[in-house]
Design a protein around this motif. Structure first.
Motif, PDB file in Angstrom:
ATOM      1  N   THR A 183       1.061  44.054  50.068  1.00 32.34           N
ATOM      2  CA  THR A 183       1.598  42.806  49.525  1.00 32.34           C
ATOM      3  C   THR A 183       2.936  42.510  50.198  1.00 32.34           C
ATOM      4  O   THR A 183       3.673  43.416  50.566  1.00 32.34           O
ATOM      5  CB  THR A 183       1.728  42.889  47.988  1.00 32.34           C
ATOM      6  OG1 THR A 183       2.065  41.601  47.488  1.00 32.34           O
ATOM      7  CG2 THR A 183       2.771  43.889  47.554  1.00 32.34           C
ATOM      8  N   ARG A 184       3.219  41.237  50.360  1.00 36.93           N
ATOM      9  CA  ARG A 184       4.440  40.779  51.035  1.00 36.93           C
ATOM     10  C   ARG A 184       5.477  40.358  50.009  1.00 36.93           C
ATOM     11  O   ARG A 184       5.149  39.828  48.952  1.00 36.93           O
ATOM     12  CB  ARG A 184       4.090  39.606  51.940  1.00 36.93           C
ATOM     13  CG  ARG A 184       5.311  39.021  52.665  1.00 36.93           C
ATOM     14  CD  ARG A 184       4.898  38.283  53.880  1.00 36.93           C
ATOM     15  NE  ARG A 184       4.479  39.304  54.835  1.00 36.93           N
ATOM     16  CZ  ARG A 184       3.923  39.040  56.002  1.00 36.93           C
ATOM     17  NH1 ARG A 184       3.690  37.820  56.357  1.00 36.93           N
ATOM     18  NH2 ARG A 184       3.572  40.013  56.810  1.00 36.93           N
ATOM     19  N   PHE A 185       6.734  40.594  50.324  1.00 37.59           N
ATOM     20  CA  PHE A 185       7.816  40.145  49.455  1.00 37.59           C
ATOM     21  C   PHE A 185       8.988  39.700  50.317  1.00 37.59           C
ATOM     22  O   PHE A 185       9.066  40.022  51.505  1.00 37.59           O
ATOM     23  CB  PHE A 185       8.248  41.243  48.468  1.00 37.59           C
ATOM     24  CG  PHE A 185       8.859  42.454  49.117  1.00 37.59           C
ATOM     25  CD1 PHE A 185      10.233  42.564  49.275  1.00 37.59           C
ATOM     26  CD2 PHE A 185       8.060  43.502  49.555  1.00 37.59           C
ATOM     27  CE1 PHE A 185      10.801  43.685  49.866  1.00 37.59           C
ATOM     28  CE2 PHE A 185       8.615  44.629  50.140  1.00 37.59           C
ATOM     29  CZ  PHE A 185       9.987  44.724  50.301  1.00 37.59           C
ATOM     30  N   ARG A 186       9.893  38.963  49.693  1.00 38.61           N
ATOM     31  CA  ARG A 186      11.115  38.514  50.361  1.00 38.61           C
ATOM     32  C   ARG A 186      12.303  39.048  49.590  1.00 38.61           C
ATOM     33  O   ARG A 186      12.347  38.986  48.360  1.00 38.61           O
ATOM     34  CB  ARG A 186      11.178  36.994  50.426  1.00 38.61           C
ATOM     35  CG  ARG A 186      12.297  36.514  51.336  1.00 38.61           C
ATOM     36  CD  ARG A 186      12.136  35.063  51.679  1.00 38.61           C
ATOM     37  NE  ARG A 186      13.016  34.750  52.791  1.00 38.61           N
ATOM     38  CZ  ARG A 186      13.115  33.565  53.315  1.00 38.61           C
ATOM     39  NH1 ARG A 186      12.388  32.576  52.845  1.00 38.61           N
ATOM     40  NH2 ARG A 186      13.937  33.356  54.309  1.00 38.61           N
ATOM     41  N   PRO A 245      17.479  49.545  57.049  1.00 33.73           N
ATOM     42  CA  PRO A 245      17.865  48.649  55.957  1.00 33.73           C
ATOM     43  C   PRO A 245      17.091  47.334  55.965  1.00 33.73           C
ATOM     44  O   PRO A 245      16.648  46.861  57.008  1.00 33.73           O
ATOM     45  CB  PRO A 245      19.349  48.394  56.227  1.00 33.73           C
ATOM     46  CG  PRO A 245      19.469  48.507  57.716  1.00 33.73           C
ATOM     47  CD  PRO A 245      18.493  49.580  58.115  1.00 33.73           C
ATOM     48  N   LEU A 246      16.941  46.773  54.784  1.00 37.68           N
ATOM     49  CA  LEU A 246      16.497  45.395  54.623  1.00 37.68           C
ATOM     50  C   LEU A 246      17.710  44.586  54.201  1.00 37.68           C
ATOM     51  O   LEU A 246      18.617  45.116  53.555  1.00 37.68           O
ATOM     52  CB  LEU A 246      15.410  45.279  53.549  1.00 37.68           C
ATOM     53  CG  LEU A 246      14.026  45.785  53.905  1.00 37.68           C
ATOM     54  CD1 LEU A 246      13.120  45.756  52.671  1.00 37.68           C
ATOM     55  CD2 LEU A 246      13.415  44.954  55.030  1.00 37.68           C
ATOM     56  N   TRP A 279      11.694  39.284  55.147  1.00 37.70           N
ATOM     57  CA  TRP A 279      10.331  39.448  54.645  1.00 37.70           C
ATOM     58  C   TRP A 279       9.896  40.864  54.953  1.00 37.70           C
ATOM     59  O   TRP A 279      10.231  41.410  56.012  1.00 37.70           O
ATOM     60  CB  TRP A 279       9.377  38.465  55.315  1.00 37.70           C
ATOM     61  CG  TRP A 279       9.518  37.063  54.802  1.00 37.70           C
ATOM     62  CD1 TRP A 279      10.229  36.043  55.376  1.00 37.70           C
ATOM     63  CD2 TRP A 279       8.942  36.533  53.619  1.00 37.70           C
ATOM     64  NE1 TRP A 279      10.134  34.919  54.610  1.00 37.70           N
ATOM     65  CE2 TRP A 279       9.339  35.187  53.527  1.00 37.70           C
ATOM     66  CE3 TRP A 279       8.126  37.060  52.624  1.00 37.70           C
ATOM     67  CZ2 TRP A 279       8.946  34.360  52.482  1.00 37.70           C
ATOM     68  CZ3 TRP A 279       7.733  36.242  51.582  1.00 37.70           C
ATOM     69  CH2 TRP A 279       8.133  34.906  51.514  1.00 37.70           C
ATOM     70  N   ALA A 280       9.147  41.453  54.043  1.00 33.82           N
ATOM     71  CA  ALA A 280       8.647  42.811  54.251  1.00 33.82           C
ATOM     72  C   ALA A 280       7.310  42.966  53.540  1.00 33.82           C
ATOM     73  O   ALA A 280       6.965  42.178  52.658  1.00 33.82           O
ATOM     74  CB  ALA A 280       9.649  43.831  53.732  1.00 33.82           C
ATOM     75  N   ASP A 281       6.576  43.975  53.953  1.00 31.00           N
ATOM     76  CA  ASP A 281       5.303  44.314  53.330  1.00 31.00           C
ATOM     77  C   ASP A 281       5.410  45.698  52.730  1.00 31.00           C
ATOM     78  O   ASP A 281       6.001  46.606  53.330  1.00 31.00           O
ATOM     79  CB  ASP A 281       4.168  44.334  54.360  1.00 31.00           C
ATOM     80  CG  ASP A 281       3.868  42.965  54.931  1.00 31.00           C
ATOM     81  OD1 ASP A 281       3.905  41.983  54.166  1.00 31.00           O
ATOM     82  OD2 ASP A 281       3.590  42.882  56.141  1.00 31.00           O
ATOM     83  N   VAL A 282       4.822  45.869  51.556  1.00 28.58           N
ATOM     84  CA  VAL A 282       4.694  47.203  50.975  1.00 28.58           C
ATOM     85  C   VAL A 282       3.203  47.526  50.918  1.00 28.58           C
ATOM     86  O   VAL A 282       2.416  46.790  50.335  1.00 28.58           O
ATOM     87  CB  VAL A 282       5.377  47.343  49.591  1.00 28.58           C
ATOM     88  CG1 VAL A 282       4.839  46.358  48.580  1.00 28.58           C
ATOM     89  CG2 VAL A 282       5.249  48.771  49.071  1.00 28.58           C
TER      90      VAL A 282
END
Length: 139
Positions: A9-12, A70-71, A76-79
Protein backbone atom coordinates in the motif's frame (compact mmCIF):
# COMPACT_ATOMS: atom_id res chain seq x y z
CA UNK A 1 0.90 -25.88 -1.22
CA UNK A 2 2.68 -23.12 0.64
CA UNK A 3 2.65 -19.59 -0.71
CA UNK A 4 3.70 -16.17 0.41
CA UNK A 5 0.94 -13.67 1.08
CA UNK A 6 1.89 -10.05 0.57
CA UNK A 7 0.18 -6.73 0.06
CA UNK A 8 1.61 -3.33 -0.78
CA UNK A 9 0.00 0.00 0.00
CA UNK A 10 1.15 3.54 -0.78
CA UNK A 11 1.17 6.46 1.62
CA UNK A 12 2.32 10.07 1.70
CA UNK A 13 4.25 11.55 4.61
CA UNK A 14 2.23 14.24 6.36
CA UNK A 15 3.71 17.36 7.93
CA UNK A 16 2.72 16.32 11.46
CA UNK A 17 4.79 13.12 11.09
CA UNK A 18 8.07 14.99 10.81
CA UNK A 19 10.41 16.16 13.55
CA UNK A 20 12.32 19.48 13.84
CA UNK A 21 14.98 18.03 11.51
CA UNK A 22 12.35 17.71 8.78
CA UNK A 23 12.43 13.92 8.71
CA UNK A 24 9.82 11.41 9.80
CA UNK A 25 9.97 10.87 13.55
CA UNK A 26 11.07 7.29 14.18
CA UNK A 27 7.87 6.26 16.00
CA UNK A 28 5.72 6.87 12.93
CA UNK A 29 7.29 3.94 11.11
CA UNK A 30 5.40 1.66 13.50
CA UNK A 31 2.20 3.43 12.42
CA UNK A 32 3.14 2.81 8.78
CA UNK A 33 3.55 -0.88 9.62
CA UNK A 34 0.10 -0.88 11.19
CA UNK A 35 -1.36 0.85 8.14
CA UNK A 36 0.22 -1.84 5.96
CA UNK A 37 -1.06 -4.61 8.22
CA UNK A 38 -4.60 -3.19 8.16
CA UNK A 39 -4.53 -2.83 4.35
CA UNK A 40 -3.26 -6.43 4.11
CA UNK A 41 -6.03 -7.59 6.44
CA UNK A 42 -8.77 -5.76 4.57
CA UNK A 43 -7.55 -7.10 1.22
CA UNK A 44 -7.11 -10.68 2.43
CA UNK A 45 -9.92 -11.05 4.98
CA UNK A 46 -7.99 -11.00 8.27
CA UNK A 47 -8.41 -7.41 9.47
CA UNK A 48 -8.95 -6.57 13.13
CA UNK A 49 -12.68 -6.31 12.57
CA UNK A 50 -12.74 -9.84 11.12
CA UNK A 51 -10.88 -11.15 14.17
CA UNK A 52 -13.13 -9.25 16.56
CA UNK A 53 -16.27 -10.48 14.79
CA UNK A 54 -15.12 -14.02 15.61
CA UNK A 55 -14.79 -13.17 19.33
CA UNK A 56 -11.02 -12.79 19.49
CA UNK A 57 -8.42 -10.07 19.88
CA UNK A 58 -4.92 -9.99 18.35
CA UNK A 59 -2.62 -7.81 20.45
CA UNK A 60 0.88 -7.01 19.23
CA UNK A 61 3.40 -8.63 21.59
CA UNK A 62 6.58 -7.80 19.68
CA UNK A 63 7.58 -5.07 17.28
CA UNK A 64 10.95 -4.18 15.78
CA UNK A 65 12.10 -1.69 13.18
CA UNK A 66 15.39 -1.08 11.40
CA UNK A 67 15.86 2.34 9.85
CA UNK A 68 17.83 2.58 6.60
CA UNK A 69 17.05 5.98 5.03
CA UNK A 70 14.93 8.95 6.11
CA UNK A 71 11.55 9.94 4.74
CA UNK A 72 10.57 13.62 4.60
CA UNK A 73 7.37 15.65 4.47
CA UNK A 74 5.56 15.10 1.16
CA UNK A 75 7.45 11.93 0.22
CA UNK A 76 5.49 9.06 -1.26
CA UNK A 77 6.39 5.59 -0.04
CA UNK A 78 5.13 2.03 -0.19
CA UNK A 79 4.86 -0.40 2.69
CA UNK A 80 4.95 -4.05 1.70
CA UNK A 81 3.42 -6.36 4.29
CA UNK A 82 4.25 -10.07 4.18
CA UNK A 83 2.56 -12.75 6.28
CA UNK A 84 5.07 -15.24 7.68
CA UNK A 85 3.39 -18.61 7.96
CA UNK A 86 4.04 -20.63 11.11
CA UNK A 87 2.17 -23.38 12.98
CA UNK A 88 1.75 -21.45 16.24
CA UNK A 89 -1.37 -19.51 17.27
CA UNK A 90 0.10 -16.17 16.23
CA UNK A 91 0.51 -13.89 13.25
CA UNK A 92 3.93 -12.73 12.14
CA UNK A 93 4.22 -9.91 9.64
CA UNK A 94 7.36 -8.50 8.02
CA UNK A 95 7.45 -5.06 6.49
CA UNK A 96 9.56 -3.26 3.93
CA UNK A 97 9.06 0.46 3.36
CA UNK A 98 10.45 1.82 0.09
CA UNK A 99 10.63 5.43 -1.07
CA UNK A 100 9.60 6.64 -4.52
CA UNK A 101 13.07 5.72 -5.84
CA UNK A 102 12.38 2.15 -4.60
CA UNK A 103 15.15 2.39 -2.00
CA UNK A 104 14.55 0.49 1.23
CA UNK A 105 13.77 3.05 3.93
CA UNK A 106 12.92 0.71 6.81
CA UNK A 107 12.25 -2.92 7.58
CA UNK A 108 10.47 -4.47 10.51
CA UNK A 109 8.43 -7.23 12.02
CA UNK A 110 5.47 -7.58 14.34
CA UNK A 111 4.11 -10.58 16.20
CA UNK A 112 0.50 -10.82 17.32
CA UNK A 113 -1.08 -13.51 19.46
CA UNK A 114 -4.72 -14.43 19.82
CA UNK A 115 -6.70 -13.89 23.00
CA UNK A 116 -10.34 -14.19 23.86
CA UNK A 117 -12.19 -11.01 24.76
CA UNK A 118 -11.16 -11.47 28.42
CA UNK A 119 -7.50 -11.38 27.42
CA UNK A 120 -6.85 -15.10 27.92
CA UNK A 121 -4.15 -16.39 25.56
CA UNK A 122 -5.17 -18.92 22.91
CA UNK A 123 -2.67 -21.77 22.75
CA UNK A 124 -4.09 -23.25 19.56
CA UNK A 125 -5.18 -21.58 16.36
CA UNK A 126 -8.74 -20.25 16.57
CA UNK A 127 -11.00 -22.06 14.06
CA UNK A 128 -11.49 -18.95 11.91
CA UNK A 129 -7.69 -18.53 11.60
CA UNK A 130 -7.17 -22.17 10.61
CA UNK A 131 -9.93 -21.73 8.02
CA UNK A 132 -8.29 -18.52 6.72
CA UNK A 133 -4.91 -20.27 6.44
CA UNK A 134 -6.52 -23.17 4.60
CA UNK A 135 -8.24 -20.81 2.17
CA UNK A 136 -4.84 -19.31 1.31
CA UNK A 137 -2.97 -22.60 1.03
CA UNK A 138 -1.01 -22.10 4.25
CA UNK A 139 -1.81 -25.39 6.03
Amino acid sequence: MDQTLRYTTRFRVRFNETDPLGIVWHGHYITYFEDGREAFGEALGIAYRHISDQGYLAPVVKCCCEYKLPLRYGDWADVETVFINNPAAKMIFRYTIRNAAEQVVATGETIQVFTDTNGDLMLTNPPFFAEWKGKHGLL
